[in-house]
Design a protein around this motif. Structure first.
Motif, PDB file in Angstrom:
ATOM      1  N   LEU A  54      31.011  36.580  32.652  1.00  0.00           N
ATOM      2  CA  LEU A  54      31.894  36.773  33.718  1.00  0.00           C
ATOM      3  C   LEU A  54      31.199  36.443  35.035  1.00  0.00           C
ATOM      4  CD1 LEU A  54      34.163  38.676  34.973  1.00  0.00           C
ATOM      5  CD2 LEU A  54      32.854  40.264  35.617  1.00  0.00           C
ATOM      6  N   CYS A  55      31.925  35.514  35.804  1.00  0.00           N
ATOM      7  CA  CYS A  55      31.265  35.265  37.225  1.00  0.00           C
ATOM      8  C   CYS A  55      32.331  35.703  38.333  1.00  0.00           C
ATOM      9  CB  CYS A  55      31.086  33.649  37.267  1.00  0.00           C
ATOM     10  SG  CYS A  55      29.863  33.061  36.071  1.00  0.00           S
ATOM     11  N   PHE A  56      31.759  35.562  39.378  1.00  0.00           N
ATOM     12  CA  PHE A  56      33.049  36.120  40.744  1.00  0.00           C
ATOM     13  C   PHE A  56      32.395  35.614  41.850  1.00  0.00           C
ATOM     14  CE2 PHE A  56      29.367  39.243  39.745  1.00  0.00           C
ATOM     15  CZ  PHE A  56      28.798  39.341  41.086  1.00  0.00           C
ATOM     16  N   ALA A  57      33.286  35.594  42.862  1.00  0.00           N
ATOM     17  CA  ALA A  57      33.150  35.123  44.212  1.00  0.00           C
ATOM     18  C   ALA A  57      33.621  36.365  45.135  1.00  0.00           C
ATOM     19  CB  ALA A  57      33.562  33.842  44.626  1.00  0.00           C
ATOM     20  N   LEU A  58      32.857  36.925  45.785  1.00  0.00           N
ATOM     21  CA  LEU A  58      33.515  38.002  46.435  1.00  0.00           C
ATOM     22  C   LEU A  58      33.326  38.114  48.027  1.00  0.00           C
ATOM     23  CD1 LEU A  58      32.188  40.829  44.042  1.00  0.00           C
ATOM     24  CD2 LEU A  58      34.463  39.829  44.192  1.00  0.00           C
ATOM     25  N   GLU A  59      34.306  38.535  48.689  1.00  0.00           N
ATOM     26  CA  GLU A  59      34.062  38.326  50.391  1.00  0.00           C
ATOM     27  C   GLU A  59      33.562  39.705  50.641  1.00  0.00           C
ATOM     28  OE1 GLU A  59      37.829  37.261  52.309  1.00  0.00           O
ATOM     29  OE2 GLU A  59      38.065  35.789  50.311  1.00  0.00           O
ATOM     30  N   SER A  60      33.490  40.737  49.972  1.00  0.00           N
ATOM     31  CA  SER A  60      32.909  41.982  50.458  1.00  0.00           C
ATOM     32  C   SER A  60      32.350  42.741  49.010  1.00  0.00           C
ATOM     33  CB  SER A  60      33.758  42.821  51.195  1.00  0.00           C
ATOM     34  OG  SER A  60      33.618  44.177  51.124  1.00  0.00           O
ATOM     35  N   VAL A  61      31.189  43.597  49.171  1.00  0.00           N
ATOM     36  CA  VAL A  61      31.177  44.321  48.094  1.00  0.00           C
ATOM     37  C   VAL A  61      30.719  45.845  48.707  1.00  0.00           C
ATOM     38  CG1 VAL A  61      29.925  42.758  46.512  1.00  0.00           C
ATOM     39  CG2 VAL A  61      28.431  43.763  48.113  1.00  0.00           C
ATOM     40  N   ASP A  62      31.413  45.990  49.760  1.00  0.00           N
ATOM     41  CA  ASP A  62      31.362  47.396  50.442  1.00  0.00           C
ATOM     42  C   ASP A  62      31.868  48.393  49.592  1.00  0.00           C
ATOM     43  OD1 ASP A  62      30.553  46.244  52.593  1.00  0.00           O
ATOM     44  OD2 ASP A  62      32.381  46.329  53.749  1.00  0.00           O
ATOM     45  N   ASN A  63      32.820  48.230  48.823  1.00  0.00           N
ATOM     46  CA  ASN A  63      33.144  49.318  47.782  1.00  0.00           C
ATOM     47  C   ASN A  63      32.218  49.685  46.601  1.00  0.00           C
ATOM     48  OD1 ASN A  63      35.280  50.369  49.221  1.00  0.00           O
ATOM     49  ND2 ASN A  63      36.782  48.982  48.151  1.00  0.00           N
ATOM     50  N   PHE A  64      31.481  48.621  46.170  1.00  0.00           N
ATOM     51  CA  PHE A  64      30.634  49.024  45.499  1.00  0.00           C
ATOM     52  C   PHE A  64      29.250  49.597  46.025  1.00  0.00           C
ATOM     53  CE2 PHE A  64      32.090  45.432  42.393  1.00  0.00           C
ATOM     54  CZ  PHE A  64      31.746  45.781  41.302  1.00  0.00           C
TER      55      PHE A  64
END
Ligand code: X90
Length: 278
Positions: free
Chosen positions: A155-165
């Protein structure tokens, strides 16, 4: 013989399954409301609520009862996959549920794989279960083979925010802070331990998608099965799809929209890709 494929709702909705399938729901909670991520959750309405919401929020994994409901009333064989035990109690609950189910339904066989991942990698794994069933393999063979296959799925990802993590203590505050800068995207992968591993920081969507594709190739992608999922960012998903197909026109590929849990954690615009390195 009654066969069921089961996952938690982080798998989103897998449209390629011909066997009966069910998803154990996680719950997203704010101080005002609880959103159970079942098939009838209105995800756009939930995201709309979140837009104006400034308070705290959290998530909770499915209970053993939720999992047992997903296993069905009278299944003989349940082949399941859960989101990573590295950041959730989901797998743990599933294992307890499996034991309980086999006690209550004498002769039934339930297996749950700890994906060490989430999202569209779960979809890839469910499709693989289906291939094995179609090949006529026995339960024991399937459970062995899927664990071997897991070494070849990613699994790979591109995220604009990881605030909820970060809000839920599922990444370090340092990682969250580094991403918080406007316009930056974090491109990374699910680590071997099943945690979020940031690898690159890039500016802009085009570069984000290009880096995501490069990351897939670094993980060994060479034209096999792919599942892309996105949080209402069809443009980026299509761009990734076309980038893949340009090099591998025969790739077995499809796109799904994230359901509630993945939308909450991957946040708006987030792009995830599950794939095999075969
Ligand atoms: O409450 C719970 O038990 C839920 C725990 C967290 C679930 C995370 C789902 C993430 C979905 C984010 C993509 C990148 C993460 C990769 C980590 C393995 C989408």
């Amino acid at each position: 013989m009654k066969i069921r494929l089961v996952a938690d709702c982080s798998a989103n909705i897998c449209e390629n399954l011909t066997y009966e399938a069910a998803y154990a729901p996680l719950t997203i909670c704010t101080s005002e409301k609880e959103y159970k991520d079942t098939l009838d959750l209105d995800v756009p309405a939930m995201l709309q609520d979140f837009k104006g919401y400034k308070g705290t929020s959290s998530t909770a994994c499915p209970s053993t009862i939720d999992w047992m409901e997903a296993f069905g009333e009278d299944s003989d064989v349940v082949l399941g996959v859960s989101l990573t035990s590295g950041i959730s109690g989901c797998y743990n609950a599933a294992v307890i549920a499996a034991k309980e189910y086999m006690k209550e339904h004498k002769g039934s066989k339930v297996f749950i794989l700890d994906s060490l991942s989430t999202g569209p990698e779960l979809e890839v794994l469910l499709e693989k279960y289906q291939d094995y069933l179609n090949e006529g393999l026995e339960f024991e063979e399937i459970t062995e083979k899927i664990q071997e296959y897991l070494k070849h799925s990613h699994l790979c990802f591109a995220l604009e925010s990881v605030d909820n993590f970060a809000r839920n203590g599922r990444v370090s505050p340092l990682v969250a802070k580094a991403v918080g800068i406007l316009g930056l995207r974090i491109v990374g992968r699910a680590s071997e331990e099943g945690t979020l591993e940031p690898l690159h920081k890039v500016k802009g969507e085009k570069r984000g998608v290009a880096t995501l594709y490069q990351t897939m190739k670094d993980e060994g992608y060479k034209g096999g099965r792919v599942s892309i999922s996105h949080s209402y960012n069809e443009k980026a998903a299509e761009l990734l799809k076309n980038t893949i197909l340009e090099e591998y026109p025969n790739a077995d590929l499809h796109i799904t929209i994230n359901r509630g849990l993945c939308c909450y954690y991957a946040e708006m615009g987030g792009l995830l890709v599950g794939f095999e390195d075969l």
